[in-house]
Motif scaffolding. Structure first.
Motif, PDB file in Angstrom:
ATOM      1  N   LEU A   1       2.806   1.305  16.895  1.00 34.15           N
ATOM      2  CA  LEU A   1       3.290  -0.175  16.411  1.00 34.15           C
ATOM      3  C   LEU A   1       4.735   0.078  16.006  1.00 34.15           C
ATOM      4  CD1 LEU A   1       0.404  -0.761  14.089  1.00 34.15           C
ATOM      5  CD2 LEU A   1       0.885  -1.526  16.204  1.00 34.15           C
ATOM      6  N   PRO A   2       5.632  -0.723  16.709  1.00 30.41           N
ATOM      7  CA  PRO A   2       6.884  -0.870  16.223  1.00 30.41           C
ATOM      8  C   PRO A   2       7.224  -1.600  14.967  1.00 30.41           C
ATOM      9  CG  PRO A   2       6.437  -2.490  17.852  1.00 30.41           C
ATOM     10  CD  PRO A   2       5.049  -1.900  17.635  1.00 30.41           C
TER      11      PRO A   2
ATOM     12  N   VAL B   1       5.058  -3.657   9.228  1.00 28.28           N
ATOM     13  CA  VAL B   1       5.898  -3.800   8.149  1.00 28.28           C
ATOM     14  C   VAL B   1       5.411  -2.836   7.322  1.00 28.28           C
ATOM     15  CG1 VAL B   1       6.954  -5.195   6.360  1.00 28.28           C
ATOM     16  CG2 VAL B   1       6.399  -6.171   8.363  1.00 28.28           C
ATOM     17  N   ALA B   2       6.104  -1.775   6.953  1.00 22.75           N
ATOM     18  CA  ALA B   2       5.671  -0.632   6.144  1.00 22.75           C
ATOM     19  C   ALA B   2       6.752   0.225   5.651  1.00 22.75           C
ATOM     20  CB  ALA B   2       4.547   0.143   6.768  1.00 22.75           C
ATOM     21  N   LEU B   3       6.736   1.046   4.894  1.00 18.90           N
ATOM     22  CA  LEU B   3       7.536   1.877   4.132  1.00 18.90           C
ATOM     23  C   LEU B   3       7.035   3.406   4.164  1.00 18.90           C
ATOM     24  CD1 LEU B   3       8.102  -0.349   0.851  1.00 18.90           C
ATOM     25  CD2 LEU B   3       9.695  -0.004   2.718  1.00 18.90           C
ATOM     26  N   GLY B   4       8.296   4.259   4.265  1.00 16.61           N
ATOM     27  CA  GLY B   4       8.244   5.533   4.060  1.00 16.61           C
ATOM     28  C   GLY B   4       7.324   6.254   5.306  1.00 16.61           C
ATOM     29  N   ALA B   5       6.204   7.056   4.510  1.00 17.30           N
ATOM     30  CA  ALA B   5       5.356   7.928   5.438  1.00 17.30           C
ATOM     31  C   ALA B   5       4.521   6.904   6.268  1.00 17.30           C
ATOM     32  CB  ALA B   5       4.621   8.749   4.852  1.00 17.30           C
ATOM     33  N   ASN B   6       3.999   5.651   5.676  1.00 24.46           N
ATOM     34  CA  ASN B   6       3.094   4.722   6.360  1.00 24.46           C
ATOM     35  C   ASN B   6       3.942   4.131   7.702  1.00 24.46           C
ATOM     36  OD1 ASN B   6       0.411   4.698   5.546  1.00 24.46           O
ATOM     37  ND2 ASN B   6       1.210   3.500   3.519  1.00 24.46           N
ATOM     38  N   LEU B   7       5.090   3.855   7.445  1.00 24.35           N
ATOM     39  CA  LEU B   7       6.017   3.062   8.550  1.00 24.35           C
ATOM     40  C   LEU B   7       5.909   4.588   9.771  1.00 24.35           C
ATOM     41  CD1 LEU B   7       7.440   1.384   9.993  1.00 24.35           C
ATOM     42  CD2 LEU B   7       9.455   2.121   8.689  1.00 24.35           C
TER      43      LEU B   7
ATOM     44  N   VAL C   1       0.918  -1.108   0.077  1.00 28.37           N
ATOM     45  CA  VAL C   1       0.032  -0.101  -0.041  1.00 28.37           C
ATOM     46  C   VAL C   1       0.943   1.221  -0.199  1.00 28.37           C
ATOM     47  CG1 VAL C   1      -1.801   1.137   1.235  1.00 28.37           C
ATOM     48  CG2 VAL C   1      -1.785  -1.336   1.163  1.00 28.37           C
ATOM     49  N   GLU C   2       0.785   1.859  -0.964  1.00 25.63           N
ATOM     50  CA  GLU C   2       1.511   3.313  -1.055  1.00 25.63           C
ATOM     51  C   GLU C   2       0.595   4.532  -0.506  1.00 25.63           C
ATOM     52  OE1 GLU C   2       2.281   4.035  -5.095  1.00 25.63           O
ATOM     53  OE2 GLU C   2       3.738   2.369  -5.099  1.00 25.63           O
ATOM     54  N   GLN C   3      -0.621   4.472  -0.593  1.00 26.49           N
ATOM     55  CA  GLN C   3      -1.375   5.725  -0.032  1.00 26.49           C
ATOM     56  C   GLN C   3      -1.439   5.590   1.593  1.00 26.49           C
ATOM     57  OE1 GLN C   3      -2.570   3.294  -1.960  1.00 26.49           O
ATOM     58  NE2 GLN C   3      -2.633   4.639  -3.960  1.00 26.49           N
ATOM     59  N   ALA C   4      -1.734   6.748   2.288  1.00 28.00           N
ATOM     60  CA  ALA C   4      -1.681   6.519   3.460  1.00 28.00           C
ATOM     61  C   ALA C   4      -2.848   5.754   4.300  1.00 28.00           C
ATOM     62  CB  ALA C   4      -2.161   8.265   3.927  1.00 28.00           C
ATOM     63  N   VAL C   5      -2.435   4.958   5.189  1.00 30.15           N
ATOM     64  CA  VAL C   5      -3.490   4.053   6.208  1.00 30.15           C
ATOM     65  C   VAL C   5      -4.046   5.120   7.354  1.00 30.15           C
ATOM     66  CG1 VAL C   5      -3.557   2.081   7.294  1.00 30.15           C
ATOM     67  CG2 VAL C   5      -2.537   2.147   5.038  1.00 30.15           C
ATOM     68  N   ASP C   6      -4.907   5.002   7.432  1.00 31.08           N
ATOM     69  CA  ASP C   6      -5.660   5.355   8.977  1.00 31.08           C
ATOM     70  C   ASP C   6      -5.464   4.266  10.089  1.00 31.08           C
ATOM     71  OD1 ASP C   6      -7.085   6.370  10.803  1.00 31.08           O
ATOM     72  OD2 ASP C   6      -9.007   6.869   9.860  1.00 31.08           O
ATOM     73  N   TRP C   7      -4.339   4.329  10.443  1.00 31.75           N
ATOM     74  CA  TRP C   7      -3.872   3.308  11.516  1.00 31.75           C
ATOM     75  C   TRP C   7      -4.591   3.435  12.641  1.00 31.75           C
ATOM     76  CZ3 TRP C   7      -0.835  -0.079   9.674  1.00 31.75           C
ATOM     77  CH2 TRP C   7      -0.036   0.147   8.523  1.00 31.75           C
ATOM     78  N   ALA C   8      -5.082   4.261  13.247  1.00 32.91           N
ATOM     79  CA  ALA C   8      -5.846   4.332  14.459  1.00 32.91           C
ATOM     80  C   ALA C   8      -7.259   3.668  14.338  1.00 32.91           C
ATOM     81  CB  ALA C   8      -6.257   5.844  15.042  1.00 32.91           C
ATOM     82  N   ALA C   9      -7.728   4.024  13.164  1.00 32.06           N
ATOM     83  CA  ALA C   9      -8.861   3.297  12.806  1.00 32.06           C
ATOM     84  C   ALA C   9      -8.610   1.744  12.770  1.00 32.06           C
ATOM     85  CB  ALA C   9      -9.775   3.678  11.697  1.00 32.06           C
ATOM     86  N   LEU C  10      -7.680   1.372  12.171  1.00 28.13           N
ATOM     87  CA  LEU C  10      -7.498   0.004  11.765  1.00 28.13           C
ATOM     88  C   LEU C  10      -7.039  -0.946  13.031  1.00 28.13           C
ATOM     89  CD1 LEU C  10      -7.067  -2.348   9.765  1.00 28.13           C
ATOM     90  CD2 LEU C  10      -4.654  -1.457   9.399  1.00 28.13           C
ATOM     91  N   ILE C  11      -6.093  -0.189  14.010  1.00 27.30           N
ATOM     92  CA  ILE C  11      -5.675  -0.824  15.038  1.00 27.30           C
ATOM     93  C   ILE C  11      -6.987  -1.060  16.034  1.00 27.30           C
ATOM     94  CG2 ILE C  11      -4.784  -0.418  17.247  1.00 27.30           C
ATOM     95  CD1 ILE C  11      -2.590   0.956  15.859  1.00 27.30           C
ATOM     96  N   GLN C  12      -7.857  -0.106  16.020  1.00 26.23           N
ATOM     97  CA  GLN C  12      -9.202  -0.212  16.722  1.00 26.23           C
ATOM     98  C   GLN C  12      -9.981  -1.385  16.297  1.00 26.23           C
ATOM     99  OE1 GLN C  12      -9.758   1.334  19.915  1.00 26.23           O
ATOM    100  NE2 GLN C  12     -11.218  -0.251  19.901  1.00 26.23           N
ATOM    101  N   ALA C  13     -10.148  -1.571  14.990  1.00 22.41           N
ATOM    102  CA  ALA C  13     -10.981  -2.408  14.341  1.00 22.41           C
ATOM    103  C   ALA C  13     -10.468  -3.881  14.791  1.00 22.41           C
ATOM    104  CB  ALA C  13     -11.089  -2.229  12.686  1.00 22.41           C
TER     105      ALA C  13
END
Length: 259
Positions: free
Chosen positions: A101-102, A87-93, A63-75
């Protein structure tokens, strides 16, 4: 020079020891939060309680686009899954780490040794003895130095709530795997008895792994993360029969032994 530091206690309040952890990898194919939450709910409905209370690592490498991590973690937590890394790259990491998330390394493990038939010329040949000579044996070819880990053997029945994980090797169960029991192996799974619970072979991605059982009637079977929930009774040619479960492309194939 004297040492003024306090003496060490023989037993400290904590210690460090090695541990082996089994974690699911949740692979994202989209950054759309609505789609992700819907797909997660569907997966959890399909799998029943098989994945509940598992630690998970979120893999966003695709995935290259930004992920809503807070919403995904809660789900994930709403479904009793526990995110422990990413496991991610760049801005998503960066944004995932900002959400607690480490970063973890999911480097592919060394491939398990594969077996192959021994050539006829390498099989020891015994010459028929005569009345005057001893039996002679042609020497075998040099042994292959690499030895696969010994299979884990469970010589008992597994009941609901029990879980067995064979890391880096095959799992052999001599006895019944009851409903609600879970068996997991990085290699193949052999069940010499009724398989009525849940079985996952190739847990770390070995697509060549297989599940063998003498009596198939499971709740769920999976190979390398591709799973099938058995919601309706199997075909009579497979139900409670000796069978093999294996991957055929990206689909699970269940066939009767000897067919």
């Amino acid at each position: 020079m004297s040492d003024s530091s306090p003496p060490r206690k023989s037993q400290l309040a904590l210690d460090f020891k090695s541990a082996t952890l089994y974690a699911l990898r949740v692979v994202l194919h989209s950054n759309d939060t609505t789609e992700l939450i819907s797909a997660l709910a569907q997966r959890m409905r399909d799998a029943g309680s098989f994945f509940e209370n598992e630690p998970v690592v979120i893999d966003a490498n695709l995935v290259e686009q930004a992920v809503d991590w807070a919403a995904l973690i809660q789900a994930l937590r709403d479904h009793n899954l526990h995110p422990v890394g990413v496991v991610a790259l760049g801005a998503n990491l960066d944004s995932a780490m900002a959400c607690g998330l480490p970063s973890v390394d999911l480097a592919n493990p060394a491939p398990r040794p594969t077996s192959a038939p021994v050539a006829d010329k390498d099989v020891p040949v015994v010459a028929p003895p005569s009345s005057k000579e001893e039996k002679t044996v042609v020497p075998m070819a040099p042994a292959i130095p690499e030895v696969a880990p010994a299979a884990m053997v469970i010589n008992r029945q597994l009941r609901s709530g029990q879980r067995i994980y064979a890391r880096n090797t095959d799992l052999i169960v001599i006895g019944a795997v009851g409903q609600g029991a879970e068996i997991i192996a990085d290699g193949n799974i052999h069940v010499y008895g009724p398989l009525r619970g849940k079985a996952m072979a190739g847990a770390r991605g070995d697509t060549s792994a297989r599940i063998f059982t003498t009596q198939l009637d499971p709740e769920l079977v999976a190979i390398a993360g591709v799973y099938r929930v058995i919601e309706t009774r199997l075909d009579p040619s497979l139900l409670n029969q000796p069978t093999i479960v294996q991957l055929d492309g990206d689909q699970l194939k269940i066939t009767a032994l000897g067919k």
